[in-house]
Enzyme design. Structure first.
Site, PDB file in Angstrom:
ATOM      1  N   LYS A   1       2.467 -10.688  -3.613  1.00  0.00           N
ATOM      2  CA  LYS A   1       3.381  -9.620  -3.198  1.00  0.00           C
ATOM      3  C   LYS A   1       4.810 -10.130  -3.036  1.00  0.00           C
ATOM      4  CE  LYS A   1      -0.351  -7.131  -0.881  1.00  0.00           C
ATOM      5  NZ  LYS A   1      -0.971  -6.782   0.421  1.00  0.00           N
TER       6      LYS A   1
ATOM      7  N   GLY B   1       0.824  -1.208   0.000  1.00  0.00           N
ATOM      8  CA  GLY B   1       0.000   0.000   0.000  1.00  0.00           C
ATOM      9  C   GLY B   1       0.851   1.249   0.000  1.00  0.00           C
TER      10      GLY B   1
END
Length: 459
Positions: free
Chosen positions: A247, A176
């Protein structure tokens, strides 16, 4: 979404605000355009951005005049809603909201020569892949928060961007608002990266925090996460580790120079973690966290895994609570570095996307050094079963105490763990450090005499 709308901001047209979504577009517009003059971004630079990420302001309110004057006095900005459709409604006057026209996919997005940077936030790896590829082939830089797309097609899209003298940036795809892609690519470029590991999913960390701190069971903590908006209605991608897997694939690909596909990575989630496991871990000085990790193992190979782990409370990752993320990078020169912050949410993610947009605008017609090779060698990722690990094991058996001698004979020196109210038919222990496939072989033998209720790797 079933309804497809686009919003175009320029000196000739105003923005029509949708009645749904959030205030994040205000952040996006003001952060991007206010920094234009300061950072040397040329005027009349066009940007397209997806509202799935930056949001569409629910009500214009007092910020309309400020935003409008910023747009008139500086760069032109296009904002487009995320979609899988081909047609877009482009709005006219902001206040009247009564003028509109429908234009095609090619008309607005990939054939608009004035648009030079696009923020893709469609999600998924189907429409988004075709869309992104077409934009890059036309020389338009693309920034994205789409971790699935980068993990699946990153090597190919980076090569296309380089070939067409534009950029494909994805800081928001991992962590993020936590800066990790750029530091890994630039600040730590002088290091050989010995390992990357960390808490890469805020949803699972929130659930585990509630289980640890408030003794909620998994189902109750998940329901709370959904009510607070941390978890999707279908939470599978989060709780089964798929999100964290994508990720760690991106981070590993960047660090080691070859594409790591999700299917190369063993992935297990937290749905089978119980309060009994949490209590045993607590009593032994550990906290259970979902950890993604990747590291080189020699001979130009890597090993990567996403799974719950018992993290020692002396490690900083054990103290990362709620929906926060933390990524630990170990370099041969810098040692251990920890990146910590909010790993998801509209504002943190919008912050990362804005940073990438600014990077594209500041380096117009210059390709940034962000790339890795494609790799379809199935031997590149070594099986996690070959790695050495200690394992927490919980067993159930009517004669549990009598099995201690057999367990010690199998594993040698190990540590038994207690908890309040431990039933007589239950044992929990931690094995010594062993090759995982040897641990599994012993547990297979042991399973003939008991139920293997839980096993969790140590960090």
């Amino acid at each position: 979404p079933s309804d497809v709308m686009a919003y175009y901001l320029s000196k000739e047209s105003q923005l029509k605000m949708h009645k749904e979504t959030s205030t994040a577009l205000e952040l996006f517009m003001q952060m991007l355009i206010d920094k234009g003059e300061k950072d040397g971004i040329k005027e009349n630079m066009n940007v397209m951005a997806g509202s799935g990420l930056v949001g569409i302001v629910k009500e214009v309110g007092p910020n309309y005049a400020k935003v409008r004057s910023i747009i008139d006095d500086s760069s032109q900005v296009s904002a487009m809603v995320s979609t899988t459709k081909d047609n877009f409604t482009v709005s006219g006057d902001l206040k009247s909201m009564n003028t509109s026209k429908v234009i095609t996919f090619s008309g607005l997005r990939d054939e608009d020569d004035e648009v030079e940077v696009v923020a893709e936030v469609v999600g998924g790896a189907t429409f988004a892949y075709d869309y992104t590829k077409k934009l890059l082939e036309r020389g338009k830089s693309v920034v994205t928060s789409n971790k699935e797309l980068v993990a699946t097609h990153g090597a190919e899209l980076l090569a296309i961007a380089q070939e067409h003298n534009c950029n494909y940036l994805f800081e928001a795809s991992v962590g993020g608002g936590i800066p990790i892609i750029r530091p890994l690519n630039k600040c730590l470029a002088g290091n050989s990266i010995e390992q990357i590991s960390g808490i890469l999913n805020g949803t699972t960390n929130f659930i585990l925090s509630k289980m640890i701190k408030e003794q909620m069971d998994f189902a109750t903590a998940l329901k709370m996460a959904q009510e607070l908006g941390y978890a999707e209605k279908d939470p599978t991608a989060d709780v089964e580790g798929h999100d964290a897997c994508r990720k760690i694939c991106i981070l590993g690909s960047l660090a080691y120079g070859k594409h790591i596909y999700p299917e190369m990575v063993h992935c297990s989630g937290i749905s089978r973690i119980t309060l009994d496991d949490v209590e045993y871990a607590e009593n032994a000085g550990y906290a259970i966290k979902l950890i993604g990790s990747v590291k080189p193992v020699g001979d130009d190979k890597i090993t990567a895994i996403v799974c719950p782990r018992l993290v020692p409370k002396t490690n900083l990752l054990a103290s990362v609570d709620e929906n926060y993320n933390a990524i630990s990078v170990t370099g041969d020169g810098v040692g251990d570095v920890l990146f910590y912050g909010q790993g998801a949410g509209k504002l943190p993610t919008a912050s990362a996307v804005v940073g990438d947009i600014i990077d594209c605008l500041k380096h117009h017609n210059r390709v940034l050094a962000l790339t890795w090779e494609d790799c379809h060698d199935k031997e590149y990722a070594v099986s996690y079963k070959k790695a050495e690990v200690s394992m927490y094991v919980r067993i159930k058996a009517d004669n549990a105490e009598e099995l201690k001698a057999s367990i010690s004979e199998m594993f040698g020196k190990l540590m038994y763990i207690e908890r309040d109210g431990r039933p007589d038919d239950e044992l929990a222990f931690i094995t010594p450090n062993m090759v995982e496939e040897d641990i599994d072989a012993n547990l297979t033998i042991l399973s003939h005499s008991c139920e293997i209720a839980s096993k969790i790797r140590l960090y």
